[in-house]
Structures are given as C-alpha cells and as structure tokens.
Motif scaffolding. Sequence first.
Motif, PDB file in Angstrom:
ATOM      1  N   GLY A 211       0.804  -1.216   0.000  1.00  0.00           N
ATOM      2  CA  GLY A 211       0.000   0.000   0.000  1.00  0.00           C
ATOM      3  C   GLY A 211       0.833   1.260   0.000  1.00  0.00           C
ATOM      4  N   GLN A 212       0.471   2.201   0.888  1.00  0.00           N
ATOM      5  CA  GLN A 212       1.219   3.446   1.054  1.00  0.00           C
ATOM      6  C   GLN A 212       2.254   3.312   2.177  1.00  0.00           C
ATOM      7  OE1 GLN A 212       0.711   5.604  -1.318  1.00  0.00           O
ATOM      8  NE2 GLN A 212      -0.945   4.295  -2.060  1.00  0.00           N
ATOM      9  N   ASN A 266      -1.571  -7.432  -1.647  1.00  0.00           N
ATOM     10  CA  ASN A 266      -1.651  -6.013  -1.991  1.00  0.00           C
ATOM     11  C   ASN A 266      -2.393  -5.835  -3.309  1.00  0.00           C
ATOM     12  OD1 ASN A 266      -0.466  -3.252  -1.174  1.00  0.00           O
ATOM     13  ND2 ASN A 266      -0.015  -3.366  -3.363  1.00  0.00           N
ATOM     14  N   ASP A 268      -3.186  -2.718  -6.044  1.00  0.00           N
ATOM     15  CA  ASP A 268      -2.888  -1.342  -6.452  1.00  0.00           C
ATOM     16  C   ASP A 268      -3.724  -1.031  -7.684  1.00  0.00           C
ATOM     17  OD1 ASP A 268      -1.828   1.069  -7.395  1.00  0.00           O
ATOM     18  OD2 ASP A 268       0.160   0.611  -6.628  1.00  0.00           O
ATOM     19  N   LYS A 270      -4.836   1.618 -10.394  1.00  0.00           N
ATOM     20  CA  LYS A 270      -4.543   2.887 -11.043  1.00  0.00           C
ATOM     21  C   LYS A 270      -5.825   3.427 -11.657  1.00  0.00           C
ATOM     22  CE  LYS A 270      -1.528   5.054 -14.474  1.00  0.00           C
ATOM     23  NZ  LYS A 270      -0.475   4.838 -15.504  1.00  0.00           N
ATOM     24  N   ASN A 276      -3.971   6.704  -7.509  1.00  0.00           N
ATOM     25  CA  ASN A 276      -3.856   5.280  -7.218  1.00  0.00           C
ATOM     26  C   ASN A 276      -4.537   4.990  -5.886  1.00  0.00           C
ATOM     27  OD1 ASN A 276      -1.640   5.536  -9.266  1.00  0.00           O
ATOM     28  ND2 ASN A 276      -1.389   3.382  -8.751  1.00  0.00           N
ATOM     29  N   THR A 278      -5.059   1.876  -2.995  1.00  0.00           N
ATOM     30  CA  THR A 278      -4.439   0.627  -2.580  1.00  0.00           C
ATOM     31  C   THR A 278      -5.217  -0.032  -1.449  1.00  0.00           C
ATOM     32  OG1 THR A 278      -2.965   1.810  -1.053  1.00  0.00           O
ATOM     33  CG2 THR A 278      -2.132   1.364  -3.258  1.00  0.00           C
ATOM     34  N   SER A 280      -4.339  -3.434   1.319  1.00  0.00           N
ATOM     35  CA  SER A 280      -3.278  -4.381   1.674  1.00  0.00           C
ATOM     36  C   SER A 280      -3.629  -5.139   2.947  1.00  0.00           C
ATOM     37  CB  SER A 280      -1.942  -3.647   1.844  1.00  0.00           C
ATOM     38  OG  SER A 280      -2.068  -2.533   2.706  1.00  0.00           O
ATOM     39  N   GLU A 310      -3.441   6.894   4.374  1.00  0.00           N
ATOM     40  CA  GLU A 310      -3.777   5.486   4.565  1.00  0.00           C
ATOM     41  C   GLU A 310      -4.334   5.264   5.971  1.00  0.00           C
ATOM     42  OE1 GLU A 310      -1.950   1.264   3.057  1.00  0.00           O
ATOM     43  OE2 GLU A 310      -0.554   2.847   3.633  1.00  0.00           O
TER      44      GLU A 310
END
Length: 428
Positions: A211-212, A266, A268, A270, A276, A278, A280, A310
Amino acid sequence: MKRQTAMALAAVFAMSVAGTALAAPANPFVDVPAKHWAYDSINKLAQAGVISGYGDGTYKGDRTLTRYEVATIVAKAMANSDKADAASKREIEALKAEFGTELNNLGVRVDNLEKNASKVKFTGEIRERYEWVDNAATSGTTKGDKTDIRTRVRISMTAPIDENVTFKGRFHSESEAGSATDSEAKIDQAYITGKVGGLGYSFGRQPILLGQKLLSNNTQYNDGLSLSAGKDIKVTAFAFKKEDKYGKKDTAGDAVKENLNFAAGNIDFKVNKNLNITASYIADKDEIYYKSAAAGLKYTGLKDFTVTGEYGENDSYTANKNNGDAAQAWVGRIKYKGATSKVHSYGLYVSYRNAETGFDPVNWNDFTDMATWNGGIKEMDNIKGVDYGFEYALFKNGIMRIQYNDMDDEKTGNIDKSNMFAELIYTF
C-alpha cells in the motif's frame, strides 16, 4: 551502404545520447557550421565518444563512409548495447551480421565481446545520519537528550539471467559512530524476479512493500515468494519468513529471536494517471502479532504536490488483548516538489500519524526508515503527532534531508516523544 549507415548511426545515437542531458561542447570540427541541421547531434555524438573525426580536426560529413568506418561505429554500439532498448538491440544484431568481417579484421571479436562484457550492474548509497531523541519517552519525565550518529552503506546489484529472469541483491552495512559492537554487515536482499506468461514472480530475500507503506515498508531479510498479475489493477500475494528480534522475551526480560511466518497481499488500482488506490493485508501464521489490513491512496493531480494517506487496523491477539478492540492507525502527507539528482532541487513535506498501542507491537515495519528510535520510541505504536521535513540536493546525487517529528504518546498525550534526524545521502 546508405541503409546500413543510417541504421548504425540511429542505434548509436539511441544508446549513447537519447535520454541523457549532454551539454553541447565547443565545436569539435571546424567544417561543421553552427547553423548546420546536424550540428547538435554531431556534437553530442562526439562528446559521447562515438565519433572522433579526422586528425586534422575535420568531420568530412559530405564524403561516403567506408565499411570499416561504419564497422568502427558498430563496434562502439556493441560495447554500449546494455544501454539500448529492444528495437536498437535488434538493429545492432543485424549490423553485427552485416559487418562481421570488418569487425573481425578490426580486432573486434563479436562473440568474445559479448562474452566478456559485464552483465552485472552495481549502484550504491552512502548515508551519514545524525539522530536526536528527547529521553522523556519511557518515563514521562525529562532525563536528558540522546543523540546518535550512524553510517550506512548499501551496494545494490542487478544481473540478467535470461530474457525474462533477473537477479537482484543488496549488501547492507550500518554502524554507530565510535562503537565497535553496534554494527552489522549482511546481504539483506538476494532474489530472482521474472515473468511466466502474464504472471510476475519474485523468489528469495526481497523487499515487502504494501500500500502506502503503513503496513510494510520493510526492505530487509524477508525470505519468501511473491506472485503478481495485472496492470492497471495489480494484485500481489506474498508468503515469507522474517526473523523477529523484538517480540518474545526470556525470563530475564531480554529479547529472544524467533522466525515469524507471514502471508500478505496487496492491490494497487490505477484509477487514472493522477490517482492510485491501494488495499493491503498482512498476518503472521498464528495472528499473534499481526492481522492487519489497510486502505490508502496517492494523488498527484495538483501541480508540484503529492498527497498520500492510509488507514489501517490490526486485529491480532497482541493488538487487541488490552481492550478487545483492533488497534487503529492512520497517516496523511502533503509533499511539495522533491529533491532529485539535479543540483539545487528541493522538497518540503508535512505529515500526520496516529497509531494506537498494539498497531505495530514488535516494531516490524520501517514506516519512516527507522522502526525504533534511540530511546525506545516506536514509529507506529502508541504515538501521534506531526512530521516536518525538508530535503535539498547539495550536489549531483547528494541529498540532504532534515526531519523533525513533534510526537506524543497516543494513549495519554502526556509523554513527549519528539525526535529529529539530519542526514546526507549520496548515491552512485
């Protein structure tokens, strides 16, 4: 002849010049006027060492090249073929076949040149870092500050094994100033990555980034396998083992090392070129320390700004044993520009983080590249506050970064956990 010559020049130019900022030197050839349509290209080729002209300082661009002269250019293209893209490499193969006789007569053995060319690429990083921590973190009363100076060296290597298989490794060494015992020197990454059909894989000691990076920004000593698929929606699954030296304690209260088996995933997505999203997940085998999930985003639609955020929860036994609820954490950051290899480039950022007790119980995640600070402060466990950072490129590939973390404990807000670092990172 004209066709092969054009192919040679195009391949050489693509490898030696394209994508590289080359300052135009003084005119190296007296017979090339500054207003000539090819002036810039000729100067760049000369600066890159691809062409050298004649001994009298002339280029003689109107005369026809001999096959030996073209072969010389092809030889230089072969020597730099690792810089070429796939199309240029195909052109080089065709040129090698066409000018094989001339290359051999020039002493350029095609097979030997390929065999002896180094396929291993090395890059590195040297970091000198000063750290300061307010020693109020464990008791709530100020006992005095703690400082530390650490030096870190990392050497990364990349080597192609096959067309779709690559080996990657990293040597890591870090030591505390003036200490003969507080140091380490190990191979912290060694893995093979590649593709089979549309499925990507990575096997060995590899980084785990989720993720981030709230759940994992860990690049060291993770031994296992990852599989990934997709492009705009990329899905990755991990299974790996990592040594934990912070969790268990013996009867004397000293840390006991144990190996933890993890599963992680994870996604992701786009959404567009600027956004983006995410999601996770990570958990150890028995969900003793980690059963964590997070959702985050990254947005770059504002000129010169990057926004990340996040939110996560840890529902493991350790995280919720005190009050029966999952431990929560969230982070947000706004960054303006950013320091690069370009001299005088810079960046400014401010971020907020808040993590309840038990969110990262054994200091596993290097959220800001320093999982546990001098003085026992955990980056993402019982902590909240604002980070302020500034980075600046002092010289080419040399970045200075200063960050002050205005932190308190999350549970009561009465314990000062303020800390800061200043570092200089040089990459090569």
